[in-house]
Design an enzyme around this catalytic site. Structure first.
Site, short mmCIF file in Angstrom:
data_model
loop_
_atom_site.label_atom_id
_atom_site.label_comp_id
_atom_site.label_asym_id
_atom_site.label_seq_id
_atom_site.Cartn_x
_atom_site.Cartn_y
_atom_site.Cartn_z
N TRP A 151 -9.79 0.10 -4.54
CA TRP A 151 -9.82 1.40 -4.29
C TRP A 151 -8.54 1.89 -4.59
O TRP A 151 -8.05 2.58 -5.36
CB TRP A 151 -9.98 1.57 -3.05
CG TRP A 151 -8.98 3.19 -2.19
CD1 TRP A 151 -8.28 3.59 -1.19
CD2 TRP A 151 -9.55 3.96 -2.44
NE1 TRP A 151 -7.97 4.31 -0.97
CE2 TRP A 151 -8.44 4.94 -1.71
CE3 TRP A 151 -11.00 4.59 -3.06
CZ2 TRP A 151 -9.44 6.28 -1.56
CZ3 TRP A 151 -10.95 5.79 -2.36
CH2 TRP A 151 -10.45 6.33 -2.30
N LYS A 188 4.40 1.80 -2.53
CA LYS A 188 4.88 2.91 -2.90
C LYS A 188 6.03 3.99 -2.57
O LYS A 188 6.78 3.99 -3.33
CB LYS A 188 3.74 4.77 -2.86
CG LYS A 188 2.15 4.50 -3.00
CD LYS A 188 1.55 5.40 -2.86
CE LYS A 188 -0.07 5.14 -1.56
NZ LYS A 188 -1.22 4.46 -2.62
N SER A 244 0.60 -1.18 -0.30
CA SER A 244 -0.23 -0.17 -0.17
C SER A 244 0.77 1.30 -0.05
O SER A 244 1.34 1.01 -0.83
CB SER A 244 -1.01 0.01 1.05
OG SER A 244 -2.13 0.74 0.72
N HIS A 280 -7.34 -5.90 0.85
CA HIS A 280 -6.47 -5.06 0.42
C HIS A 280 -5.44 -5.72 1.15
O HIS A 280 -6.06 -5.88 2.95
CB HIS A 280 -6.97 -3.19 0.44
CG HIS A 280 -5.76 -2.70 0.93
ND1 HIS A 280 -4.76 -2.19 -0.51
CD2 HIS A 280 -5.37 -1.77 1.76
CE1 HIS A 280 -4.01 -1.63 0.24
NE2 HIS A 280 -3.98 -0.94 1.26
C1 GCU Z 1 -5.06 4.61 1.97
C2 GCU Z 1 -4.74 5.54 0.84
C3 GCU Z 1 -4.10 4.49 -0.12
C4 GCU Z 1 -3.17 3.51 1.01
C5 GCU Z 1 -3.58 3.16 1.62
C6 GCU Z 1 -2.80 2.66 2.84
O1 GCU Z 1 -5.96 4.05 1.24
O2 GCU Z 1 -5.88 5.86 0.20
O3 GCU Z 1 -3.09 5.76 -1.03
O4 GCU Z 1 -1.92 2.89 -0.40
O5 GCU Z 1 -3.91 3.96 2.82
O6 GCU Z 1 -1.80 2.38 2.42
O7 GCU Z 1 -3.31 1.71 3.26
#
Ligand code: GCU
Length: 393
Positions: free
Chosen positions: A324, A237, A233, A375
């Site tokens: 998402w 990144k 997540s 997720h």
């Molecule tokens: C939120 C955010 C995402 C991110 C995620 C996470 O949902 O919007 O961009 O990847 O958190 O880190 O769990």
């Protein structure tokens, strides 16, 4: 656009700009030409999205707080290390949890990555030190609750060393996180304001991943040429950005990294630039805000971020219910980064098709797979990661 779209018919953005096409329209056709294009693109990502990763500090001292040789039912050595850093008289520290398989006959591969809720939550071991409470603030979770996100025992049994540290140790994940972050080693308190968006959380976290790699690389039990960076997540990144900046990472795994990770900004599906720049401004450069409503004007898309790992191996993982993060979009970026691996004789055999769940689409050094479910990072994900790393080492 402030609504969230989940209809493929309204997503658009299936055509992504090729990282091989230069701003003047010429096309890169060799690995040698890609090397300079790669540097240019990395800089563009730093300028538009993630900022620059801070340098290594002048001094690093490792404090081995505890070592056990009977961890994980006697299968692993466990080290808990407080990493003390110094720069121009300023000090900072963060805590690392590190497992190494026992009875190795040769140096082993390793995976490093950050965790969300603190080191004790990542493991079944009941006695791991708490992260410093001043740093972890509200995120600390119960011991072991995220053990599946790490699967230390299973990964040790497969021959991998694993090391992690908490993101909040490096940059508390909130608007005022900058103040007590790693940036305090390099900047005065006056510079560490909420407005100073060039000092991003994602670069601070990537800096932490790089420090973990260096520490592992210096240990004779670890094969310094086989240290991977992994992230889920927002930390996915981070892993992509760490790998883009530190070519000593053997490869990278992006797990459900989504918007500003593997998912294209040009698609209007799930999280968009509009949403992410409003919700998490401290993750990104201020310049990214300019593109929140017009992502198609960005001079790149996220396939170029993926390509910054080439020709090293990259695995992009998505989950069916993680809309998402735009699983299909993550696949499209992976496929649209393939041309760069092809310059090196790697990548997919032909054009990959969006695979069915649990059916990996693995090319040479570039792979994608879709897991059924939410997720998360699961035991299935770690099996896929193992398979991909073993096929590409
Ligand atoms: C939120 C955010 C995402 C991110 C995620 C996470 O949902 O919007 O961009 O990847 O958190 O880190 O769990």
């Amino acid at each position: 656009m402030s609504y969230v779209n989940y209809l493929e018919a309204h997503a658009g953005g299936t055509e992504l700009p090729s990282p091989l096409v230069l701003p003047d329209g010429k096309r890169i056709s060799s690995a040698a030409m890609w090397e300079s294009r790669r540097r240019e693109l990395r800089q563009t990502f730093a300028d538009f999205m993630f900022g620059e990763i801070p340098p290594p500090p002048q001094k690093i001292t490792l404090e081995l707080r505890r070592e056990r040789t009977d961890a994980l039912d006697g299968t692993a050595i466990r080290r808990e290390i407080r990493i003390h850093l110094e720069n121009d008289g300023k000090r900072f520290f963060f805590d690392m949890l590190w497992y190494i398989p026992k009875n190795l006959s040769a140096p082993c591969p390793a995976i490093v990555g950050l965790n969300f809720p603190g080191n004790p939550a990542t493991t079944d071991d009941p006695d791991v030190f708490e992260n410093d409470p001043a740093k972890l603030k509200e995120h600390a979770l119960e011991r072991g609750v995220q053990r599946e996100r790490w699967c230390f025992k299973e990964m040790i049994a497969r021959g991998f060393s694993m090391a992690t540290a908490a993101r909040d140790d490096l940059f508390f994940d909130g608007r005022d996180g900058r103040r007590e972050s790693v940036y305090s080693l390099f900047h005065s308190p006056e510079e560490l304001t909420e407005e100073n968006r060039s000092l991003t959380a994602i670069s601070a976290w990537a800096w932490g991943c790089i420090r973990l790699r260096e520490i592992l690389a210096a240990d004779p039990l670890i094969d310094e040429k086989r240290i991977w960076v992994h992230g889920h997540s927002r930390l996915g990144k981070t892993a992509l950005w760490a790998s883009a900046n530190d070519e000593k990472f053997a490869g990278c795994v992006s797990n459900d990294s989504g918007c500003c990770g593997a998912a294209p900004s040009r698609r209007n599906f799930g999280e968009t630039l509009h949403v992410i720049t409003h919700a998490f401004p401290w993750w990104f450069q201020k310049k990214l805000d300019l593109y929140a409503e017009k992502p198609a004007e960005l001079p790149f898309d996220q396939n170029a971020l993926l390509a910054l790992t080439a020709p090293r191996p990259l695995l992009v993982a998505s989950a069916t219910e993680d809309l998402w993060a735009d699983p299909y979009g993550e696949f499209l970026s992976t496929a649209a980064a393939d041309d760069v691996w092809k310059l090196y004789g790697l990548g997919f055999n032909g054009t990959p098709e969006f695979p069915l769940p649990e059916t990996p689409a693995f090319g040479k050094a570039l792979g994608y797979y879709l897991r059924t479910g939410k997720h998360a990072v699961t035991a299935t994900d770690w099996k896929m990661v193992t398979e991909f790393i073993k096929a590409n080492s």
